[in-house]
Enzyme design. Structure first.
Site, short mmCIF file in Angstrom:
data_model
loop_
_atom_site.label_atom_id
_atom_site.label_comp_id
_atom_site.label_asym_id
_atom_site.label_seq_id
_atom_site.Cartn_x
_atom_site.Cartn_y
_atom_site.Cartn_z
N GLU A 28 7.88 -10.89 17.43
CA GLU A 28 6.85 -11.48 16.57
C GLU A 28 5.89 -12.32 17.42
OE1 GLU A 28 8.53 -13.70 13.32
OE2 GLU A 28 6.56 -14.13 12.45
N ASN A 175 6.62 -8.36 4.52
CA ASN A 175 7.81 -8.99 5.11
C ASN A 175 8.18 -10.21 4.28
OD1 ASN A 175 9.65 -9.96 7.47
ND2 ASN A 175 8.29 -11.70 7.11
N GLU A 176 9.43 -10.36 3.95
CA GLU A 176 9.91 -11.53 3.20
C GLU A 176 8.92 -11.92 2.11
OE1 GLU A 176 11.47 -14.72 5.68
OE2 GLU A 176 13.06 -13.40 6.39
N TYR A 247 20.55 -14.27 8.65
CA TYR A 247 20.74 -15.10 9.85
C TYR A 247 22.07 -15.84 9.74
CZ TYR A 247 15.95 -14.27 11.37
OH TYR A 247 14.78 -13.67 11.81
N GLU A 298 16.10 -8.19 10.43
CA GLU A 298 16.19 -9.49 11.11
C GLU A 298 17.63 -9.97 10.99
OE1 GLU A 298 13.23 -12.49 10.22
OE2 GLU A 298 11.68 -10.95 9.96
N GLN A 347 15.17 -12.66 18.20
CA GLN A 347 14.10 -11.76 18.56
C GLN A 347 14.23 -11.44 20.05
OE1 GLN A 347 10.18 -12.79 17.16
NE2 GLN A 347 10.89 -13.46 15.14
O1 AHR Z 1 12.39 -14.59 12.88
C1 AHR Z 1 11.73 -15.75 12.46
C2 AHR Z 1 11.30 -15.68 11.01
O2 AHR Z 1 12.42 -15.59 10.19
C3 AHR Z 1 10.47 -14.50 10.61
O3 AHR Z 1 9.13 -14.66 10.88
C4 AHR Z 1 10.70 -14.40 9.14
O4 AHR Z 1 10.58 -13.09 8.64
C5 AHR Z 1 12.08 -15.00 8.95
O5 AHR Z 1 12.08 -15.97 7.98
#
Ligand code: AHR
Length: 510
Positions: A28, A175-176, A247, A298, A347
């Protein structure tokens, strides 16, 4: 002597081919990832070709990065692709509103990204702007990239140096969008998705897969309501993939943690299994033939930003603990190769759980890099059923996930003392195993059912201290060690897994 634990492998019970996309990456425009992680401007002392760093390409090439998602993340829903094409000097400067209000030079755009993908051998996955741009922007971007005929946009691409179409296959439609991509409800997003995807065309020779924004963590409600809205409107078949995010978060900081925080983080990491099985089960109700692919585009750890680095840059160190998270997670992906199509760790460089930490003077491979290197042997092989007969060593905290869903509102059996996966390619068996315990070794028998195994080549990633990590001064503190061949008897290999280690066994079945 204690009774050894057992890892049972059933080579005749295939799960599915391990799609190389399960080892995908994400880059990103965030912090130091693109600049100077991938791209440096003219005049930089870092060796580069047209801005793309040689050291980074050299480090990534051997991994065979299968797919790279770009340009975000949250950045994607603010990105206007035209800002990043044409003469560099006249590209627009924008404010990267999500990530520290940094100035975005747009010197790295579509052509530079595709050149980078080519140099490392990765398939491109673009995330299009649904949140703050009209559908025409995505329509035009796809035509610019993928049309081989005579059109103003295709000719503009040619004038910018790319004769042949780029042939970008994967297109994220936002995205999101439940958060930074527009704060929508699942039904609102379903409406927007339907509209945007209508204008995302397949051009001759360049079919695309449209990837919808999926849930955060275990938000079953998002998956259910999005899919049912599309089923109702008759547009379900337009969804090529549904991309969830998960995450593991943190416990302590990137480099400072107790043994119990070690276990807490690894427990949160393995909870990803329930995210896969839970969402796939919901999807199966709407799509029993599994034509809609499940992605996790992600995933990874998310520690507090390293002291001295800007808070908006999400720069974090990466220890043997992150390596164990990566190993446990990839093993889960392999074991669910029949359910999951693609996964992208967040990332690639200098952001969150990265593979490389780079600056103007150095390019350091993190422990997580070494796990992707070690696990390469699984890619494209057939995952086979395996069973880890291991006691549960932690259930982690009953903490809340990022999206306020309980981690444990899905099937979550806890963290096993060791966990792993196995695959077969021809007569070569690959088994990878993580000893999740921070201080105790595991005495283990690896038993291969109905096959004779005479020996295995063993490679290990371990560290004397559970906080060990690599730096520019000590780049190989945590690195792979080949410990040679071990012999097997009657299809059984007896091994000792070092505490806090990631291990790979390669053997020929006879
Ligand atoms: O990876 C960092 C951020 O985490 C990304 O931009 C977003 O999609 C997620 O909330």
């Amino acid at each position: 002597m204690s009774t050894p634990s057992r890892f049972l492998i059933f080579p005749t019970e295939p799960i599915a081919e391990i799609n190389p996309y399960l080892h995908g990456q994400f880059a990103e425009h965030l912090g130091e990832l693109i600049y100077p992680g991938i791209f440096v401007d003219q005049g930089s002392k870092v060796a580069n070709t047209a801005g793309i760093r040689h050291d980074v390409v050299e480090a990534l090439k051997p991994l065979g990065v299968s797919v790279l998602r770009w340009p975000g993340g949250c950045f994607a829903d603010t990105y206007h692709w035209r800002d990043g094409i044409g003469p560099v000097a006249s590209r627009k400067k924008r404010v990267n509103v999500h990530w520290g209000m940094a100035t975005e030079s747009n010197h790295f755009g579509t052509h530079e990204f595709m050149a980078f993908c080519r140099s490392i051998g990765a398939e491109a996955y673009f995330a299009a702007n649904l949140g703050s741009a009209p559908p025409a922007e995505t329509r035009d971007w796809i035509e610019y990239c993928n049309f081989g005929g005579d059109s103003t946009l295709a000719n503009e691409r040619r004038a910018n140096g790319q004769d042949e179409p780029f042939g970008v296959k994967f297109w994220g439609i936002g995205n999101e969008n439940w958060g930074c991509g527009g704060n929508m409800s699942p039904t609102q997003y379903a409406g927007e998705y339907s509209k945007y995807q209508t204008f995302a065309f397949n051009y001759p020779g360049a079919p695309i897969t449209k990837i919808a924004c999926g849930p955060c963590d275990s938000n079953w409600n998002w998956t259910t309501r999005f899919l049912s809205a599309l089923a109702e409107s008759g547009h379900l078949r337009t969804v090529g993939g549904l991309a969830a995010h998960y995450y593991a978060g943190t416990a302590g900081t990137a480099t400072q943690y107790t043994e119990s925080q070690w276990l807490e983080l690894l427990s949160k990491a393995v909870a990803i299994e329930g995210i896969i099985t839970g969402h796939r089960a919901i999807m199966d109700d709407f799509d029993p033939n599994r034509e809609i692919k499940l992605l996790l585009d992600e995933w990874g750890t998310w520690h507090p930003v390293q002291t001295g680095k800007p808070t908006g840059g999400l720069y974090q160190q990466n220890t043997i603990r992150d390596a164990c998270v990566a190993g446990l997670t990839l093993d889960i992906f392999h074991n669910h190769a029949d359910k999951l199509y693609m996964a992208n760790i967040a990332q690639l460089i200098n952001v969150l759980q990265s593979l490389l930490l780079v600056d103007e003077n150095s390019c350091v491979k993190t422990p997580t890099y070494h796990v992707f290197d070690l696990y390469r042997s699984h890619k494209g092989a057939t995952a086979v059923r395996s069973v880890a007969e291991a006691d549960i060593i932690s259930h982690g905290e009953a903490s809340e996930g990022r999206c306020k869903n309980q981690y444990r509102d899905h099937v979550f059996s806890g963290l096993g003392r060791f966990q792993g996966s196995a695959s077969i390619r021809g007569n070569v068996l690959c088994a990878t195993l993580v000893n999740a315990h921070p201080t105790e070794p595991v005495e283990l028998e690896i038993a291969v059912k109905n096959a004779a195994v005479e020996f295995a080549d063993v490679v290990t990633l371990a560290a004397p201290d559970i906080h060990d990590h690599n730096t520019a001064e000590e780049p190989n503190r945590v690195t792979l060690t080949a410990s040679g061949k071990i012999s097997g008897t009657n299809g059984v290999l007896r091994v000792a897994l070092a505490p806090a280690s990631v291990n790979r066994f390669l053997c020929e079945l006879t």
